[in-house]
Design a protein around this motif. Structure first.
Motif, PDB file in Angstrom:
ATOM      1  N   SER A 174       1.236  -1.186   0.156  1.00 45.93           N
ATOM      2  CA  SER A 174       0.206   0.208   0.429  1.00 45.93           C
ATOM      3  C   SER A 174       0.980   0.852  -0.558  1.00 45.93           C
ATOM      4  O   SER A 174       0.302   2.426  -0.938  1.00 45.93           O
ATOM      5  CB  SER A 174      -1.276   0.114   1.456  1.00 45.93           C
ATOM      6  N   LYS A 175       1.753   1.399   0.687  1.00 45.24           N
ATOM      7  CA  LYS A 175       3.162   2.023   0.692  1.00 45.24           C
ATOM      8  C   LYS A 175       3.980   2.881  -0.701  1.00 45.24           C
ATOM      9  O   LYS A 175       3.692   3.705  -0.800  1.00 45.24           O
ATOM     10  CB  LYS A 175       3.525   2.394   2.324  1.00 45.24           C
ATOM     11  N   LYS A 176       4.119   1.315  -1.289  1.00 46.30           N
ATOM     12  CA  LYS A 176       4.648   1.365  -2.223  1.00 46.30           C
ATOM     13  C   LYS A 176       4.438   1.551  -3.485  1.00 46.30           C
ATOM     14  O   LYS A 176       5.050   2.315  -4.098  1.00 46.30           O
ATOM     15  CB  LYS A 176       5.598  -0.013  -2.224  1.00 46.30           C
ATOM     16  N   TYR A 177       3.048   1.901  -3.548  1.00 46.10           N
ATOM     17  CA  TYR A 177       2.269   1.750  -4.998  1.00 46.10           C
ATOM     18  C   TYR A 177       1.573   2.768  -4.846  1.00 46.10           C
ATOM     19  O   TYR A 177       0.321   3.068  -5.814  1.00 46.10           O
ATOM     20  CB  TYR A 177       1.829   0.355  -4.604  1.00 46.10           C
ATOM     21  N   GLN A 178       1.509   3.293  -3.514  1.00 44.72           N
ATOM     22  CA  GLN A 178       0.439   4.435  -3.219  1.00 44.72           C
ATOM     23  C   GLN A 178      -1.528   3.928  -3.788  1.00 44.72           C
ATOM     24  O   GLN A 178      -2.259   4.374  -4.251  1.00 44.72           O
ATOM     25  CB  GLN A 178       0.101   5.472  -3.901  1.00 44.72           C
ATOM     26  N   LYS A 179      -1.603   2.034  -3.228  1.00 47.38           N
ATOM     27  CA  LYS A 179      -3.375   1.770  -3.736  1.00 47.38           C
ATOM     28  C   LYS A 179      -3.500   0.857  -2.598  1.00 47.38           C
ATOM     29  O   LYS A 179      -2.363   0.380  -1.573  1.00 47.38           O
ATOM     30  CB  LYS A 179      -2.710   1.288  -4.956  1.00 47.38           C
ATOM     31  N   HIS A 180      -4.332   1.224  -2.269  1.00 50.42           N
ATOM     32  CA  HIS A 180      -4.407   0.197  -0.959  1.00 50.42           C
ATOM     33  C   HIS A 180      -5.431  -1.541  -1.543  1.00 50.42           C
ATOM     34  O   HIS A 180      -5.252  -1.259  -2.239  1.00 50.42           O
ATOM     35  CB  HIS A 180      -5.985   0.553  -0.149  1.00 50.42           C
ATOM     36  N   PHE A 181      -4.192  -2.188  -0.844  1.00 48.60           N
ATOM     37  CA  PHE A 181      -4.065  -4.031  -0.373  1.00 48.60           C
ATOM     38  C   PHE A 181      -4.888  -4.228   1.070  1.00 48.60           C
ATOM     39  O   PHE A 181      -4.542  -3.416   1.794  1.00 48.60           O
ATOM     40  CB  PHE A 181      -2.545  -3.911  -0.468  1.00 48.60           C
ATOM     41  N   ILE A 182      -5.138  -5.066   0.094  1.00 51.89           N
ATOM     42  CA  ILE A 182      -6.567  -6.038   1.626  1.00 51.89           C
ATOM     43  C   ILE A 182      -5.558  -7.501   1.246  1.00 51.89           C
ATOM     44  O   ILE A 182      -5.371  -8.168   0.841  1.00 51.89           O
ATOM     45  CB  ILE A 182      -7.857  -6.377   1.885  1.00 51.89           C
ATOM     46  N   TYR A 183      -6.301  -7.624   2.580  1.00 54.03           N
ATOM     47  CA  TYR A 183      -5.528  -9.054   3.138  1.00 54.03           C
ATOM     48  C   TYR A 183      -6.230 -10.393   3.485  1.00 54.03           C
ATOM     49  O   TYR A 183      -7.327 -10.677   3.629  1.00 54.03           O
ATOM     50  CB  TYR A 183      -4.997  -9.126   4.164  1.00 54.03           C
ATOM     51  N   ILE A 184      -6.014 -11.254   2.068  1.00 49.59           N
ATOM     52  CA  ILE A 184      -6.603 -12.472   2.051  1.00 49.59           C
ATOM     53  C   ILE A 184      -5.492 -13.574   2.682  1.00 49.59           C
ATOM     54  O   ILE A 184      -4.945 -13.599   1.040  1.00 49.59           O
ATOM     55  CB  ILE A 184      -7.936 -12.588   0.953  1.00 49.59           C
TER      56      ILE A 184
END
Length: 390
Positions: A174-184
């Motif tokens: 999320s920090k690296k790509y400036q996009k929100h990532f979720i955990y599954i």
């Protein structure tokens, strides 16, 4: 829902473990949905020579309700962008065939960024959103080659939802790509990995991992030697194969641990299950783990677990009743082994297994994926199916 999974890796005759997590998810979702897979699979020269098979090209088959459109081709070493373009050129032709037989999907699940040009093509031409899941350790280890990194950026920018298989990796990306990532998390077959009341006579530690540098078996062996000074009857089983096998075997002999450590090499799934069931504790010594499949398989068998701290295990060992985390230090790892040995009777195998079922089983993970799809479809179409009437 009509789900199309697009991937550049899928189990095949040359590498049965390639993209195995993609297959597990597809089959779990297919129990309640219409699921198809388009896999554009590069096969390495090494695997070709080992398998001695040369039947490349397109195959279509249905297995466990999953309609699979599988194209294999010879990989060109040292030219990584080739696989990116191949996934688009071959994939577009296969998608036309898929569409003729199935119509348009509701959603695409991109199961590795390398096939992004195909997913992007379908999104742009037919207005089908895609979700992307990244399992690759290259993001965890910061080893993604520059020649293909721009395609990862495209995938994460154009995706309706970005997913990774550990909480720590989700935060990092999320920090690296400036996009929100979720955990599954990945799916574990908790119906197959089940406990047994029969245990080895001596207190037995088990490790299942490839014999490669990142798995850090030397640390495990050093920690075992220190722990053995406090625990007389202690055994260690290491299952796995790799380029460090001879070196590790020599190191075990040098430390006079031949009678205490068994380096068993490659074993099939049934043999691994048998050893898990008769062992007392699973120990993972990896320098880094994107997820930690073997860790959860052991938990599904009711084993308490010990792991060095890294991305995947931190998302798994969340409670003291499951086991312990420690730093990458032989003395600390040996102390955790001794601590678990002393307190072994307090670990409830049923409770450990139940945690694995509730968080990593087919049912548990499928629900997380389905909910993600529904949220994406509601945002994209205003409903949960492209073909549903407004």
């Amino acid at each position: 829902m009509k789900i199309l999974i697009v991937t550049a890796g899928y189990p095949n005759a040359y590498n049965p473990l390639d993209g195995i997590f993609h297959k597990d998810q597809a089959e779990a979702l297919a129990e309640n949905h219409d699921v198809s897979v388009i896999a554009i699979n590069a096969i390495s020269i090494k695997h070709i020579l080992k398998a001695k098979k040369y039947n490349f090209g397109f195959k279509k088959y249905i297995k466990n309700k999953v309609k699979t459109y599988h194209y294999t081709y010879i990989n060109i070493p040292l030219y990584l962008p080739y696989s990116i373009y191949k996934s688009k050129t071959a994939g577009q032709k296969i998608f036309k065939k898929y569409m003729q037989e199935n119509g348009l999907p509701d959603i695409i699940h991109l199961q590795c960024f390398e096939a992004v040009l195909l997913a992007g093509y379908i999104k742009d031409k037919y207005n089908i959103p895609f979700v992307v899941t990244e399992h690759s350790s290259r993001f965890n280890n910061d080893t993604l080659p520059a020649s293909i990194s721009k395609y990862a950026e495209i995938a994460f920018a154009e995706s309706a939802c970005n997913v990774t298989v550990s909480e720590e990796l989700a935060n990092k990306m999320s920090k690296k790509y400036q996009k929100h990532f979720i955990y599954i998390p990945n799916i574990i077959d908790t119906d197959y990995f089940i406990p047994s009341p029969y245990k080895a006579a001596e207190f037995t530690l088990i490790n299942v991992a490839g014999l490669i540098d990142i798995k850090n078996h030397r640390l495990l062996i050093d920690a075992f030697k220190l722990a053995q000074e406090k625990i007389n009857e202690l055994k260690l089983i290491i299952i796995g194969d790799g380029y460090l096998k001879n070196e590790l075997n020599t190191y075990i002999q040098k430390l006079n641990l031949n009678n205490s450590i068994s380096l068993l090499g490659y074993l099939n799934r049934a043999e691994i299950l048998k050893h898990l069931q008769t062992s007392h504790c699973f120990v993972l010594s990896s320098k880094t783990e994107t997820f930690g499949v073997a860790l959860v398989e052991a938990m599904s068998c009711g084993l308490p677990v010990i792991s060095t701290i890294s991305s995947g295990p931190k998302s798994i060992i969340k409670h003291n009743y499951l086991g312990m985390l420690c730093e990458h230090d032989a003395e600390q790892l040996s102390e955790k082994i001794f601590e678990l040995y002393i307190n072994y009777k307090h670990f409830d195998s049923n409770k450990i297994r139940q945690f694995a079922i509730e968080n990593f089983s087919k049912l548990a993970v499928s629900k997380l994926i389905e909910n993600t799809y529904k949220q994406v479809l509601e945002q994209h179409y205003g409903r949960t199916s492209k073909n549903e009437k407004s």
